[in-house]
Design a protein around this motif. Structure first.
Motif, mmCIF file in Angstrom:
data_model
loop_
_atom_site.group_PDB
_atom_site.id
_atom_site.type_symbol
_atom_site.label_atom_id
_atom_site.label_comp_id
_atom_site.label_asym_id
_atom_site.label_seq_id
_atom_site.Cartn_x
_atom_site.Cartn_y
_atom_site.Cartn_z
ATOM 1 N N GLY A 711 -8.401 -19.880 15.447
ATOM 2 C CA GLY A 711 -9.121 -19.813 14.064
ATOM 3 C C GLY A 711 -10.446 -19.739 13.956
ATOM 4 N N THR A 712 -11.073 -20.581 14.653
ATOM 5 C CA THR A 712 -12.552 -20.744 14.624
ATOM 6 C C THR A 712 -13.110 -19.427 15.173
ATOM 7 O OG1 THR A 712 -12.426 -23.187 14.695
ATOM 8 C CG2 THR A 712 -14.558 -22.128 15.389
ATOM 9 N N LEU A 713 -12.629 -19.092 16.622
ATOM 10 C CA LEU A 713 -12.922 -17.907 17.051
ATOM 11 C C LEU A 713 -12.956 -16.721 16.300
ATOM 12 C CD1 LEU A 713 -13.818 -17.291 20.050
ATOM 13 C CD2 LEU A 713 -11.682 -16.456 20.451
ATOM 14 N N ALA A 714 -11.913 -16.553 15.545
ATOM 15 C CA ALA A 714 -11.913 -15.265 14.665
ATOM 16 C C ALA A 714 -12.636 -15.350 13.700
ATOM 17 C CB ALA A 714 -10.429 -15.285 14.188
ATOM 18 N N LEU A 715 -12.943 -16.529 13.000
ATOM 19 C CA LEU A 715 -14.305 -16.601 12.152
ATOM 20 C C LEU A 715 -15.560 -16.168 12.510
ATOM 21 C CD1 LEU A 715 -12.990 -19.695 9.890
ATOM 22 C CD2 LEU A 715 -12.925 -17.301 9.269
ATOM 23 N N ILE A 716 -15.699 -16.381 13.746
ATOM 24 C CA ILE A 716 -17.234 -16.074 14.358
ATOM 25 C C ILE A 716 -17.194 -14.625 14.534
ATOM 26 C CG2 ILE A 716 -18.202 -16.435 16.531
ATOM 27 C CD1 ILE A 716 -17.192 -19.138 16.833
ATOM 28 N N TRP A 717 -15.999 -14.122 15.016
ATOM 29 C CA TRP A 717 -15.868 -12.674 15.286
ATOM 30 C C TRP A 717 -16.250 -11.846 13.861
ATOM 31 C CZ3 TRP A 717 -12.901 -9.105 12.518
ATOM 32 C CH2 TRP A 717 -13.000 -7.968 13.221
ATOM 33 N N CYS A 718 -15.552 -12.179 12.763
ATOM 34 C CA CYS A 718 -15.636 -11.839 11.579
ATOM 35 C C CYS A 718 -17.178 -11.643 11.222
ATOM 36 C CB CYS A 718 -15.151 -12.398 10.603
ATOM 37 S SG CYS A 718 -13.074 -12.139 10.470
ATOM 38 N N ALA A 719 -17.846 -12.771 11.474
ATOM 39 C CA ALA A 719 -19.369 -12.584 11.112
ATOM 40 C C ALA A 719 -20.047 -11.538 11.462
ATOM 41 C CB ALA A 719 -19.994 -14.035 11.232
ATOM 42 N N ILE A 720 -19.798 -11.354 13.143
ATOM 43 C CA ILE A 720 -20.411 -10.285 13.989
ATOM 44 C C ILE A 720 -19.990 -8.874 13.360
ATOM 45 C CG2 ILE A 720 -20.686 -9.460 16.241
ATOM 46 C CD1 ILE A 720 -20.099 -12.204 17.316
ATOM 47 N N TRP A 721 -18.682 -8.780 13.346
ATOM 48 C CA TRP A 721 -18.329 -7.226 12.612
ATOM 49 C C TRP A 721 -18.895 -7.183 11.453
ATOM 50 C CZ3 TRP A 721 -14.985 -3.415 14.050
ATOM 51 C CH2 TRP A 721 -14.497 -2.730 12.931
ATOM 52 N N TRP A 722 -19.185 -8.085 10.593
ATOM 53 C CA TRP A 722 -19.603 -7.626 9.111
ATOM 54 C C TRP A 722 -20.918 -7.419 9.214
ATOM 55 C CZ3 TRP A 722 -15.719 -7.481 5.766
ATOM 56 C CH2 TRP A 722 -16.237 -7.156 4.410
ATOM 57 N N VAL A 723 -21.658 -7.804 10.119
ATOM 58 C CA VAL A 723 -23.138 -7.652 10.207
ATOM 59 C C VAL A 723 -23.484 -6.039 11.071
ATOM 60 C CG1 VAL A 723 -25.191 -8.615 11.304
ATOM 61 C CG2 VAL A 723 -23.852 -10.082 10.038
ATOM 62 N N VAL A 724 -22.635 -6.062 12.085
ATOM 63 C CA VAL A 724 -23.185 -5.107 13.080
ATOM 64 C C VAL A 724 -22.392 -3.839 12.598
ATOM 65 C CG1 VAL A 724 -22.788 -4.320 15.608
ATOM 66 C CG2 VAL A 724 -23.310 -6.751 15.003
ATOM 67 N N VAL A 725 -21.277 -3.506 12.210
ATOM 68 C CA VAL A 725 -20.473 -2.441 11.879
ATOM 69 C C VAL A 725 -20.824 -1.853 10.583
ATOM 70 C CG1 VAL A 725 -18.340 -0.994 11.859
ATOM 71 C CG2 VAL A 725 -18.679 -3.123 13.659
ATOM 72 N N ALA A 726 -21.059 -0.395 10.455
ATOM 73 C CA ALA A 726 -21.318 0.157 9.253
ATOM 74 C C ALA A 726 -19.945 0.760 8.971
ATOM 75 C CB ALA A 726 -22.186 1.084 9.445
ATOM 76 N N GLU A 727 -19.864 1.136 7.696
ATOM 77 C CA GLU A 727 -18.751 2.117 7.175
ATOM 78 C C GLU A 727 -18.527 3.227 7.760
ATOM 79 O OE1 GLU A 727 -15.244 1.495 6.196
ATOM 80 O OE2 GLU A 727 -16.228 0.052 5.014
ATOM 81 N N SER A 728 -19.518 4.078 7.853
ATOM 82 C CA SER A 728 -19.572 5.426 8.445
ATOM 83 C C SER A 728 -20.908 5.733 9.354
ATOM 84 C CB SER A 728 -19.449 6.526 7.488
ATOM 85 O OG SER A 728 -20.481 6.557 6.385
#
Length: 991
Positions: A711-728
């Protein structure tokens, strides 16, 4: 009143011709049982002895039973050639008549010398060898194209009717009048038939004095471009180079291997293994052929009806009937190999042979489709190849089955099935990808139209070459082109299509180097390309998705195993911490999917509206948060645990559909497969890591630590995804201008911000969409079965401890995680280099994977040893990774702008296995025993086979017309269509 139509009179008498032909062929298979069985015999001098009348060992018997085919194989092509010259009626009748006369001599020569018997059987084979090719010469003159299947299969079904009657009647004659009466009876019967055939049947409708004027004109009009009296020149070079011809020949070989094995060996098998007496042997041996004799004419009628009503094209009919027949035979022959009880074996063999009657409406009539005027020599060529099993199978059986016990019987059956399946697989690749059948209603209307199969119409090769070099058009049923993955329209021209497309592919190599010329980074520095950064982070997203999903499959083993527990009051007990029976565990393991199934379509719809990045990240984040509170809820109440797993499923349900919305904006068409499969492979890496790590955490820190960690590992990934990836790509500040232009140009007119209207009616009516959905369901059935049940299976049946269970359970997914990205890269390269079209890649990868999974899942069902089972399951799941370069990316091929909702639809249906499989397993595996687990593997194998057949028949790699708004496919410029995600149009000649 079909008997008043002369063409049906011909077919009916031909039916009895094949009846006699197979009665003459099979009589020795019954007689040899009586000739070699131990019995009391009185010699001429009055001595009474107990033993066989003919003391032939199993090897000699093998040679006797196969000797017929030594001659049979020599006259196949010759028979077709002679029939094309002088007519099929004469050759067909003469072949059976001479065989009948020689049959009358068989008892005499058998008593003289075994070598004389071998010689007579070889000569019989020589004369019977002309029969199958010559009947196609008859149909080339008598059969209207839309009645070919029913007329041909009516005649062919006589073979099985003859087998049905000959086997029990031969056994009755042997017991009542002695074995020699078998040969006298059937030899005389065939000569009577010959007289009727010679008197009643005419060589062609023109020569029939009893035919009505109406029928004569109907036949002549339907065959108007065929002159039965014209001298025919067979283009051998083009015939031997024709892949569709070899597809039919390979199919013919595959069918005959199983058929001849049963034809020659079934009576001995029933007597030696099932302990039937001679009377029972004859009757039971006939049951499979009774089923086939009934099915063949029915299948022929249905096949012609489907074409007449334009429900299916000729090609689709041939493929569906042939592949379906072969798949059914494969499954039930495998069943017969392992059941080995009288009732079960007879049932499996009867169903296998009976359902395979549908195949005779495929390959056997296909010779007439691809080249009517050359059908007799094509049948001769195919039957030459297909006669090899008649020679080889009895000899192999004779060498293997020397002391007939169950073990050797299994070896023989397994060998037979393996060879048949290997032959089927070769055929399946040929037939599904490149075979074809001409449409009899379409005729060449202009000399400038290319008849791609022109060798079948006796055109000169030089003329053909000159015509293909000019700007020409050609015509064919579009459904055929869809099935073959080709966009050239021709009547049956696989060779023409591939020749032209390969030329275009070479030029396309320069067109697809846009990125190479535009981007400064070498290909191997993929991390500097933002689309690969997105794919890599999506990979770790799916890593977490499956780690969060699979954790309970390991934890539940620790939660329910017997162990020493100290209660709050100090009492020490030995038992499970959670006393859940197998049914409750089944509901717990499947509860995730109750929620998961509800948000598939919704997730795709929302992603198309607001973007895939947000939905993907949010879905994993909420699931991770709920995972953290799972241990507490499990301790409170099992129903709270069920509730939280359902809610987790609701939020994870959006992940697969929304990632397709990401790729619709980020993935160039020729990189779709590698990008999508790179991301998807994270699912299996997550499974690989999670299973052993969960087992380690459970043993070291207790089962609750599993949920806290992931559960903790997945929340860390979410933070990285939200910051690094753009919608398009347009919204990504770090993307290079070269990459941005490359992506935008490759996606052409697609506007990612445009409001999308989904054509639901057309989507739900689209067979290519349902082909993907069925394939998705089939893949998920096996996957979810193993995902939820494999740890329990390894602990209960293979007796692994929890640590080894977690590690061993991960091995299949390790294999799959390696295979998926490799297969994605290979799939894209095959398209880029023009070796295969998109449709061909999807079908080849998907069907090949499903067939491999079927075989190895069945292997796992029967091995049930630790090493063997792990090997089979690892190969099954690992090779199944190729399927992910098939169905999973296919959503983007058929409708890029609607891919997210299509994935939602597919994953909705594909989630049903996650719900049903654990519950069904819980009800089946109650004891648990190895036999119960075998049923689980049987179900998975059958579903894989069905998915293979459905996808191979109906799948397509083309953008569907309903997916292009405001214009039709044919009005779209070729280059723009390639960018939109159509088939790679470099494969289409510029016509």
């Amino acid at each position: 009143m079909f008997w008043k139509k002369r063409r049906y009179v011909v077919a009916t008498i031909a039916f009895f011709g094949f009846f006699n032909m197979y009665a003459l062929r099979v009589n020795l298979s019954i007689a040899i049982v009586a000739m070699t069985e131990n019995k009391t015999t009185t010699l001429d001098n009055g001595t009474v002895i107990y033993g066989p009348e003919f003391d032939w060992d199993s090897e000699i018997q093998g040679y006797i039973l196969s000797s017929f085919f030594y001659g049979y194989i020599t006259t196949q092509i010759l028979g077709g050639w002679i029939s094309a010259k002088i007519g099929g009626k004469r050759v067909f009748g003469t072949g059976i008549a001479v065989t009948g006369a020689l049959t009358l001599l068989t008892p005499c020569v058998a008593n003289v010398n075994v070598y004389l018997l071998l010689t007579v059987r070889i000569i019989e084979g020589i004369f019977e060898g002309v029969t199958y090719p010559s009947i196609h010469a008859v149909w080339a003159r008598w059969a209207p194209p839309l009645e070919r299947t029913r007329l041909a299969t009516l005649a062919f079904s006589g073979s099985y009717a003859g087998t049905v009657v000959a086997m029990p009647l031969g056994a009755y004659l042997a017991e009542s009048l002695g074995w020699s009466s078998i040969f006298y009876f059937f030899g005389s019967l065939s000569l009577i038939w010959f007289v009727i055939w010679w008197v009643v049947v005419a060589e062609s409708p023109d020569k029939d004095t009893r035919i009505s004027e109406t029928e004569l004109m109907y036949i002549k009009d339907s065959l108007e471009n065929i002159d039965p009296n014209r001298k025919i020149h067979h283009p051998w070079k083009e015939i031997l180079k024709s892949v569709p011809v070899w597809a039919i020949a390979v199919s013919h070989f595959s069918e005959n291997w199983g058929f001849y094995t049963l034809l020659t060996q079934l009576p001995k098998f029933m007597k030696d293994i099932l302990n039937f007496d001679l009377g029972q042997t004859g009757f039971m041996s006939a049951l499979p052929y009774l089923a086939m004799g009934i099915v063949i004419p029915i299948a022929g009628y249905i096949a012609d009806w489907l074409q007449e009503k334009r429900i299916l094209t000729t090609t689709q009919v041939r493929k569906i009937f042939n592949c379906g027949g072969f798949l059914a035979q494969t499954v039930f022959m495998l069943g017969a190999a392992f059941v080995l009880t009288p009732g079960g074996t007879i049932a499996c063999l009867t169903i296998a042979v009976g359902l395979n009657g549908f195949a005779w409406s495929g390959f056997s009539v296909n010779y007439l489709d691809v080249a009517p005027q050359h059908a007799s020599v094509l049948m001769g060529l195919g039957n030459t190849f297909a006669t090899l099993p008649g020679i080889v199978s009895p000899i192999i059986s004779g060498y293997i089955v020397t002391t007939p016990d169950d073990l050797e019987c299994k070896r023989r059956a397994s060998l037979e099935v393996s060879l048949q399946f290997a032959s089927f697989f070769q055929y399946d690749v040929y037939y599904k990808v490149v075979s074809c059948a001409s449409n009899p209603k379409e005729k060449i209307e202009d000399r400038n139209e290319v008849d791609a199969g022109n060798w079948a119409n006796n055109c000169l090769i030089g003329e053909w070459k000159s015509r293909t070099q000019s700007r020409t058009t050609c015509r064919a049923p579009q459904a055929f082109l869809d099935l073959c993955g080709l966009h050239v329209q021709c009547e049956c021209g696989s060779v023409f299509n591939m020749a032209l497309t390969n030329e275009k592919v070479q030029s396309y190599g320069t067109e697809t180097t846009l990125e190479e010329s535009a981007e400064t980074h070498p290909k191997w520095m993929f991390w500097k390309k933002r689309r690969y950064v997105v794919a890599t982070l999506a990979f770790f997203g799916f890593f977490n998705v499956y780690a969060l999903r699979v954790n309970l499959s390991i934890a539940i083993v620790a939660m329910t195993e017997n162990k020493t527990i100290t209660l709050d009051n100090g009492t020490i007990i030995y038992g499970p911490e959670f006393d859940w029976d197998s049914k409750i565990q089944g509901y717990i393991l499947s509860s995730f999917f109750y929620g998961y199934i509800t948000t598939q379509i919704l997730g795709g719809w929302i992603s198309a509206r607001i973007g895939g990045k947000r939905v993907y990240g949010a879905g994993i984040a909420v699931t991770a948060a709920l995972t953290l509170i799972t241990p507490w809820l499990a301790s409170v109440n099992v129903y709270l645990l069920l509730a939280v797993r359902i809610i987790e499923g609701v939020f994870e349900g959006v992940t697969y559909p929304c990632i397709h919305a990401v790729w619709a904006r980020w993935a160039p068409p020729l990189e779709r497969t590698r990008l999508a499969t790179l991301a998807f492979s994270g699912s299996y890496v997550g499974t690989v890591v999670a299973m052993p790590l969960c087992a380690y955490l459970a043993e070291s820190l207790g089962w609750p630590s599993i949920f806290y960690f992931f559960g903790t590992l997945a929340l860390i990934w979410c933070a990285i995804w939200w910051v690094v990836v753009a919608e398009s790509p347009d919204e990504d500040p770090k993307i290079s201008k070269a990459e941005l232009n490359y992506i935008k140009e490759s996606l052409g007119h697609i506007d990612p911000n445009r409001r999308i209207h989904h054509p639901w009616k057309e989507i739900l009516k689209s067979l290519p969409v349902w082909a993907i959905v069925v394939s998705h369901f089939s893949e998920n059935w096996g996957f979810y079965t193993l995902l939820t049940q494999l740890p329990k299976f390894m602990k209960e049946i293979l007796n692994f401890d929890l640590g080894r269970t977690g590690f061993m359970s991960a091995l299949p997914y390790l294999a799959m995680s390696i295979v998926i990205p490799i297969s994605g890269y290979v799939a894209d390269r095959l398209q880029e280099k023009g070796i295969l079209t998109t449709t061909q890649v999807r079908k080849l990868f998907n069907c090949g994977a499903f067939l491999a999974q079927t075989v190895f899942m069945l292997g796992a069902a029967f091995v049930l040893t630790p090493g063997g089972t792990i090997t089979c399951l690892t190969l099954a799941v690992g090779l199944g990774g190729f399927a992910w370069s098939g169905f999973s990316v296919n959503y983007l091929d058929v409708a890029p702008q609607h891919a997210s909702v299509l994935m939602g639809l597919g994953n909705t249906v594909g989630t049903l296995p996650g719900i049903l499989s654990p519950i069904i397993s819980g009800y089946i595996v109650t004891t648990p025993t190895a036999e119960e687990w075998q049923i689980i593997f049987y179900i998975a194998s059958a579903i894989y086979l069905f998915g293979c057949l459905f996808y191979g028949t109906f799948a397509s790699g083309e953008v569907q017309p309903w997916a292009i708004e405001g214009r039709s496919v044919k009005d779209t410029p070729m280059q723009e269509r390639a960018k939109e995600g159509h088939e790679n149009k470099s494969f289409e000649p510029d016509i």
